[in-house]
Design a protein around this motif. Structure first.
Motif, PDB file in Angstrom:
ATOM      1  N   SER A 138       0.854  -1.196   0.000  1.00  0.00           N
ATOM      2  CA  SER A 138       0.000   0.000   0.000  1.00  0.00           C
ATOM      3  C   SER A 138       0.888   1.243   0.000  1.00  0.00           C
ATOM      4  N   GLU A 198       0.914   3.522   2.184  1.00  0.00           N
ATOM      5  CA  GLU A 198       1.435   3.697   3.537  1.00  0.00           C
ATOM      6  C   GLU A 198       2.660   2.822   3.767  1.00  0.00           C
ATOM      7  N   GLU A 199       2.639   1.591   3.230  1.00  0.00           N
ATOM      8  CA  GLU A 199       3.781   0.691   3.419  1.00  0.00           C
ATOM      9  C   GLU A 199       5.013   1.166   2.661  1.00  0.00           C
TER      10      GLU A 199
END
Length: 201
Positions: free
Chosen positions: A75, A77-78
């Motif tokens: 994602s 965010e990752e």
């Protein structure tokens, strides 16, 4: 794209191909100048084939074999570091799945039994690496192997046409481990995959 071919009345084949190309565009609307962390990320395209063969012995008994390739992109965010910068080294996890299973009905289809066994080889497994207090970065963790057997048993019983009871039980036996995972001077190769129970009922 998916193509289904009935070879005979009992044997059916399904063949699929998935093509995926993913791009991320990250815009920092709050920081200007040197602190701006806007970034672009384009992943390499992935082809994922899928082959499934099913044989219908009778209306109540069938079996299948499956081979497929899968993938999972991190994602947004990752992909971000604690500083909010996109990590260019983080890639998608990719794997090959080999599966065999059967589905059976007994006692006028009141008793349902389903079983499957699988072997899943994953490259570049996505994990969260702790780098500080409440600070994590995504990373690819080498190669892992996931083996398991899944069992499902259920029973359907009608009660005078006013209701029914349907008890069931599910069980899963797994052996998931790191095949190749080296973190600095630590070698975790051969260790059990964390956070996955060996038995689940």
């Amino acid at each position: 794209a998916t193509l289904t071919i009935p070879f005979t009345k009992k044997l059916k084949g399904q063949f699929g191909l998935n093509f995926n190309r993913t791009n991320y565009s990250f815009t920092d609307k709050f920081n200007k100048g040197e602190a701006n962390k806007s970034a672009e990320r384009a992943f390499d395209p992935i082809f994922a084939p899928n082959i499934n063969l099913m044989y219908q012995f009778t209306n109540d008994h069938s079996a299948y074999v499956n081979f497929s390739r899968g993938f999972n992109y991190p994602s947004i965010e990752e992909t971000l570091t604690p500083e909010g910068v996109i990590n260019p080294d983080l890639g998608p996890e990719k794997g090959y799945n080999y599966e065999i299973g059967s589905e059976n009905y007994f006692f006028s289809r009141k008793l349902h039994f389903k079983m499957n066994a699988y072997l899943l080889d994953i490259d570049d497994l996505l994990v969260a690496d702790r780098v500080g207090d409440d600070e994590y970065v995504g990373r690819n963790a080498g190669n892992t192997e996931h083996k398991g057997i899944e069992l499902q048993l259920s029973y359907f019983h009608s009660i005078n046409n006013i209701g029914y009871i349907s008890p069931y039980i599910n069980a899963e036996l797994t052996q998931h481990k790191f095949i190749d995972f080296v973190d600095g001077e630590d070698n975790f190769s051969g260790n059990q995959l964390t956070g996955v129970p060996k038995r689940k009922v």
